[in-house]
Write a protein that holds these residues in place. Structure first.
Motif, mmCIF file in Angstrom:
data_model
loop_
_atom_site.group_PDB
_atom_site.id
_atom_site.type_symbol
_atom_site.label_atom_id
_atom_site.label_comp_id
_atom_site.label_asym_id
_atom_site.label_seq_id
_atom_site.Cartn_x
_atom_site.Cartn_y
_atom_site.Cartn_z
ATOM 1 N N GLU A 6 -4.023 -2.562 1.335
ATOM 2 C CA GLU A 6 -3.651 -1.418 0.509
ATOM 3 C C GLU A 6 -2.650 -0.550 1.261
ATOM 4 O OE1 GLU A 6 -8.208 -2.014 -0.050
ATOM 5 O OE2 GLU A 6 -6.764 -1.983 1.614
ATOM 6 N N SER A 7 -1.772 0.095 0.509
ATOM 7 C CA SER A 7 -0.816 1.046 1.094
ATOM 8 C C SER A 7 -0.461 2.082 0.047
ATOM 9 C CB SER A 7 0.441 0.325 1.578
ATOM 10 O OG SER A 7 1.094 -0.318 0.503
ATOM 11 N N GLY A 8 0.190 3.148 0.498
ATOM 12 C CA GLY A 8 0.669 4.169 -0.422
ATOM 13 C C GLY A 8 -0.170 5.432 -0.469
ATOM 14 N N GLY A 9 -1.270 5.451 0.261
ATOM 15 C CA GLY A 9 -2.081 6.649 0.286
ATOM 16 C C GLY A 9 -1.407 7.776 1.062
ATOM 17 N N GLY A 10 -2.003 8.959 0.970
ATOM 18 C CA GLY A 10 -1.450 10.098 1.693
ATOM 19 C C GLY A 10 -1.996 11.402 1.167
ATOM 20 N N LEU A 11 -1.334 12.480 1.567
ATOM 21 C CA LEU A 11 -1.711 13.828 1.149
ATOM 22 C C LEU A 11 -0.784 14.278 0.025
ATOM 23 C CD1 LEU A 11 -3.224 16.532 1.566
ATOM 24 C CD2 LEU A 11 -1.481 17.097 3.294
ATOM 25 N N VAL A 12 -1.361 14.765 -1.042
ATOM 26 C CA VAL A 12 -0.569 15.218 -2.184
ATOM 27 C C VAL A 12 -1.210 16.477 -2.763
ATOM 28 C CG1 VAL A 12 -1.832 13.743 -3.816
ATOM 29 C CG2 VAL A 12 0.514 14.446 -4.344
ATOM 30 N N GLN A 13 -0.404 17.332 -3.336
ATOM 31 C CA GLN A 13 -0.919 18.551 -3.942
ATOM 32 C C GLN A 13 -1.522 18.255 -5.317
ATOM 33 O OE1 GLN A 13 2.270 21.439 -4.024
ATOM 34 N NE2 GLN A 13 1.885 22.058 -1.912
ATOM 35 N N GLY A 15 -2.004 17.970 -9.086
ATOM 36 C CA GLY A 15 -0.968 17.783 -10.089
ATOM 37 C C GLY A 15 0.101 16.784 -9.702
ATOM 38 N N GLY A 16 0.072 16.358 -8.451
ATOM 39 C CA GLY A 16 1.073 15.414 -7.963
ATOM 40 C C GLY A 16 0.732 13.975 -8.294
ATOM 41 N N SER A 17 1.575 13.073 -7.786
ATOM 42 C CA SER A 17 1.424 11.644 -8.077
ATOM 43 C C SER A 17 1.507 10.825 -6.800
ATOM 44 C CB SER A 17 2.539 11.177 -9.030
ATOM 45 O OG SER A 17 2.463 11.826 -10.263
ATOM 46 N N LEU A 18 0.860 9.681 -6.846
ATOM 47 C CA LEU A 18 0.967 8.676 -5.790
ATOM 48 C C LEU A 18 0.916 7.303 -6.440
ATOM 49 C CD1 LEU A 18 -1.468 9.810 -2.908
ATOM 50 C CD2 LEU A 18 1.020 9.678 -2.775
ATOM 51 N N ARG A 19 1.537 6.339 -5.794
ATOM 52 C CA ARG A 19 1.402 4.957 -6.244
ATOM 53 C C ARG A 19 0.825 4.120 -5.108
ATOM 54 N NH1 ARG A 19 5.848 0.479 -8.232
ATOM 55 N NH2 ARG A 19 6.311 0.455 -5.979
ATOM 56 N N LEU A 20 -0.322 3.567 -5.345
ATOM 57 C CA LEU A 20 -0.952 2.684 -4.371
ATOM 58 C C LEU A 20 -0.541 1.243 -4.644
ATOM 59 C CD1 LEU A 20 -4.597 4.101 -4.264
ATOM 60 C CD2 LEU A 20 -2.571 4.865 -3.016
ATOM 61 N N SER A 21 -0.424 0.476 -3.569
ATOM 62 C CA SER A 21 -0.118 -0.949 -3.674
ATOM 63 C C SER A 21 -1.234 -1.757 -3.032
ATOM 64 C CB SER A 21 1.208 -1.268 -2.969
ATOM 65 O OG SER A 21 2.273 -0.582 -3.559
ATOM 66 N N CYS A 22 -1.481 -2.908 -3.587
ATOM 67 C CA CYS A 22 -2.457 -3.848 -3.034
ATOM 68 C C CYS A 22 -1.752 -5.197 -2.961
ATOM 69 C CB CYS A 22 -3.677 -3.929 -3.936
ATOM 70 S SG CYS A 22 -4.856 -5.228 -3.509
ATOM 71 N N THR A 23 -1.451 -5.640 -1.740
ATOM 72 C CA THR A 23 -0.700 -6.871 -1.547
ATOM 73 C C THR A 23 -1.590 -7.932 -0.917
ATOM 74 O OG1 THR A 23 1.347 -5.633 -1.283
ATOM 75 C CG2 THR A 23 1.325 -7.894 -0.469
ATOM 76 N N ALA A 24 -1.521 -9.126 -1.468
ATOM 77 C CA ALA A 24 -2.322 -10.240 -0.947
ATOM 78 C C ALA A 24 -1.498 -11.088 0.003
ATOM 79 C CB ALA A 24 -2.835 -11.097 -2.095
ATOM 80 N N SER A 25 -2.164 -11.557 1.030
ATOM 81 C CA SER A 25 -1.533 -12.526 1.924
ATOM 82 C C SER A 25 -2.500 -13.678 2.136
ATOM 83 C CB SER A 25 -1.166 -11.893 3.266
ATOM 84 O OG SER A 25 -2.317 -11.412 3.926
ATOM 85 N N GLY A 26 -1.943 -14.885 2.211
ATOM 86 C CA GLY A 26 -2.781 -16.056 2.411
ATOM 87 C C GLY A 26 -3.296 -16.679 1.116
#
Length: 130
Positions: A6-13, A15-26
């Protein structure tokens, strides 16, 4: 090695937005439904959303419906969780999980039954705070 990252997490105020990604390997996500789960401090992990292997069917928890959107890009071997209108109560570690099988080609598995999922990522922190 089969892995979900997983990636894309963080701190946001609020009302804000974030987009998380889930990438598979293997392995290829073509034959996997993908679910997103989250765990807030002191609380049990809960299901947020899930998408079928084909990407044609989705489900959402009531708490995020209308604010979150899940999508699947099999060519990139990645699933996204677009999170809009974020609230402090969305603060949690977010995990993605993969469920294998033809059962899940057209309909996603339940987001209340974690036993349906075969692989889990390590999680990404999302903090919603002013």
């Amino acid at each position: 090695q089969l892995q979900l990252v997983e990636s894309g997490g963080g701190l946001v105020q609020p009302g804000g937005s974030l987009r998380l990604s889930c990438t598979a390997s293997g392995f290829s996500l073509d034959h996997y439904a993908i679910g997103w789960f989250r765990q807030a401090p002191g609380k049990e992990r809960e299901g947020v959303s899930c998408i079928s292997a084909t990407g044609g069917s989705t489900i959402y928890a009531y708490s995020v419906k209308g604010r979150f959107s899940i999508s699947k890009d099999n060519a990139k071997n990645t699933v996204y969780l677009q999170m809009n209108s974020l609230k402090p109560e969305d603060t949690a570690v977010y995990y993605c999980a993969a469920a294998y099988g033809s059962t899940w080609y057209w309909q996603p598995p339940s987001i209340t039954d974690e036993s349906e999922y075969d692989y889990w990522g390590q999680g990404t922190q999302v903090t919603v705070s002013s």
